[in-house]
Design an enzyme around this catalytic site. Structure first.
Site, short mmCIF file in Angstrom:
data_model
loop_
_atom_site.label_atom_id
_atom_site.label_comp_id
_atom_site.label_asym_id
_atom_site.label_seq_id
_atom_site.Cartn_x
_atom_site.Cartn_y
_atom_site.Cartn_z
N HIS A 1 -26.17 -6.61 -21.43
CA HIS A 1 -25.57 -7.79 -20.79
C HIS A 1 -26.63 -8.47 -19.94
O HIS A 1 -27.74 -7.95 -19.79
CB HIS A 1 -24.38 -7.37 -19.94
N HIS B 1 -27.59 -11.01 -16.34
CA HIS B 1 -27.24 -11.53 -15.01
C HIS B 1 -28.05 -12.81 -14.83
O HIS B 1 -29.22 -12.86 -15.21
CB HIS B 1 -27.65 -10.53 -13.93
N HIS C 1 -17.34 -11.24 -16.17
CA HIS C 1 -18.44 -11.01 -15.24
C HIS C 1 -19.79 -11.30 -15.87
O HIS C 1 -20.78 -11.51 -15.18
CB HIS C 1 -18.43 -9.56 -14.75
N GLU D 1 -31.18 -9.53 -10.76
CA GLU D 1 -30.65 -8.58 -9.78
C GLU D 1 -31.79 -7.92 -9.02
O GLU D 1 -31.82 -7.92 -7.80
CB GLU D 1 -29.79 -7.54 -10.49
N THR E 1 -24.64 -1.72 -11.04
CA THR E 1 -24.68 -2.83 -10.08
C THR E 1 -23.36 -3.57 -9.99
O THR E 1 -23.28 -4.64 -9.40
CB THR E 1 -25.80 -3.83 -10.44
N THR E 2 -22.33 -2.99 -10.61
CA THR E 2 -20.98 -3.53 -10.46
C THR E 2 -20.05 -2.36 -10.17
O THR E 2 -20.41 -1.21 -10.45
CB THR E 2 -20.49 -4.21 -11.75
N HIS F 1 -29.94 -6.23 -19.03
CA HIS F 1 -29.77 -4.78 -18.86
C HIS F 1 -29.28 -4.18 -20.17
O HIS F 1 -28.26 -4.64 -20.71
CB HIS F 1 -28.73 -4.50 -17.77
ZN LIG Z 1 -26.28 -5.31 -15.25
#
Ligand SMILES: [Zn+2]
Length: 378
Positions: free
Chosen positions: A132, A134, A106, A144, A238-239, A157
């Site tokens: 991590h 995005h 991801h 995000e 957010t996941t 993040h």
């Molecule tokens: Zn994140």
């Protein structure tokens, strides 16, 4: 996103054992990385960004009223003078300390030692777990959070958990359990040496589940130099499992990485289908009456931001109106400046004229101007 793979794996194992399909640890913060790479299976329901609008079918919290990410409408934020600069400690790691960098299917996640901590800016203390990113694709941006509807190229993040809990896994289910620091990435003119510490290893973890050990570096370099200006609100991972246990801090200052670095970020990884891992961001979630605090004044007319629960997403109008207000003030300021300058200039001209009249200088000035012009031309 959970800090390291270990925690995530533990979480997953626990979650898997406990619910057949429901809970897994990841999320964006700690688990965004969702670790179900090689060992997926069991009752765990895999998720993907392609079905991000159906996550709530398997993960109920994803349908909650305190979800992340959100659009931050600056005109609706509430200035809070009590929000002090975020303070980090232990973020500078020696190269001798090895960190695990992993493609979890991801995102790319860097596990962080627990010596990294947030020691100021939050009411409580938090330990880092992992960080991590995005991102989007070559066709569009992929942060995000958005600001006034603007989506940035990418977002980092850094996931932390409250030290009052024994582990990330324990913390992630409590309302005050997690703190995530977020910052936007944009394209700049030169390579960013801190991001290079991660990006130069991306080719080694192209496939889901692959990992590599990278030398430690100053992790704080991945975040803005200015940690005073930020937005804060209560939200979620957010996941999946989308736990609503995250106190979000989104910095106002963006990080810059070069175009080559951005391309490397966007094009290096693949997911479990062997497709490029891109657009790994969740869509905007509703505010449902939540307030977004700002550590700084976001408009010239801050009182207007205070109206009660009205942050919803009347965003577009609101923010354009706020920029109009700011524009009006600027226009008046410039107008006044212009008037003062013009007045001073007129006074000056007037003075010169009266002097020249007295000295009978018309000839003189003519000569001077002519000479200068000639020289320049030559
Ligand atoms: Zn994140």
């Amino acid at each position: 996103m959970s800090r390291a793979v270990l925690p995530v794996c533990l979480l997953l194992l626990v979650a898997l054992g406990r619910a057949g399909a429901g809970s897994e640890p990841d999320q964006d913060q700690g688990a965004e990385e969702h670790p179900h790479p090689p060992g997926k299976g069991l009752g765990h329901t895999p998720w993907s960004y392609e079905d991000r609008d159906r996550w709530s079918e398997d993960y109920k919290d994803c349908d909650g009223t305190m979800q992340s990410p959100i659009n931050i409408n600056m005109a609706n934020t509430i200035f809070s003078p009590h929000l002090r600069a975020i303070q980090l400690s232990g973020y500078s790691l020696p190269a001798s300390e090895r960190l695990k960098l992993r493609n979890n299917g991801h995102t790319v996640a860097l596990e962080l030692p627990q010596s990294l901590a947030i020691t100021g800016g939050y009411a409580q203390q938090y330990r880092a777990v992992q960080l991590h990113l995005h991102w989007g694709a070559t066709t569009g941006p992929g942060s995000e959070h958005t600001i006034n509807g603007h989506r940035f190229a990418a977002e980092i993040h850094v996931v932390h958990y409250n030290t009052k809990y024994d582990s990330f896994k324990e913390a992630m289910v409590h309302p005050d359990g997690l703190a995530v620091l977020g910052a936007f990435l944009e394209m700049g003119p030169r390579d960013n040496p801190y991001y290079q510490e991660i990006l130069e290893h991306m080719h080694q973890i192209q496939r889901e589940g692959e990992e590599v050990w990278v030398p430690g570096f100053n992790i704080a370099g991945l975040l803005p130099a200015n940690l005073k200006y930020y937005y804060q609100y209560n939200g979620s991972l957010t996941t999946p499992p989308c736990y609503q246990t995250v106190k979000w801090t989104v910095f106002n200052q963006s990080m810059l990485i070069s175009r080559d670095q951005m391309l490397k970020l966007i094009t290096s990884l693949r997911n479990d289908d062997g497709k490029p891992l891109q657009n790994n961001y969740r869509h905007m979630q509703g505010l449902h009456g939540r307030r977004v605090l700002a550590s700084f004044q976001t408009t010239f007319f801050s009182p207007k931001q205070l109206p009660a629960g009205s942050d919803s997403s009347a965003a577009p109008e609101e923010h354009s109106s706020s920029s109009f207000q700011a524009g009006d003030v600027l226009a008046v300021l410039f107008g006044v400046l212009f008037a003062v300058t013009a007045l001073a200039f007129l006074l000056y001209i007037y003075k010169q004229r009266s002097q020249n009249a007295r000295l009978d200088s018309p000839t003189k000035s003519k000569v001077i101007y002519t000479a200068a012009t000639t020289e320049n031309t030559a």
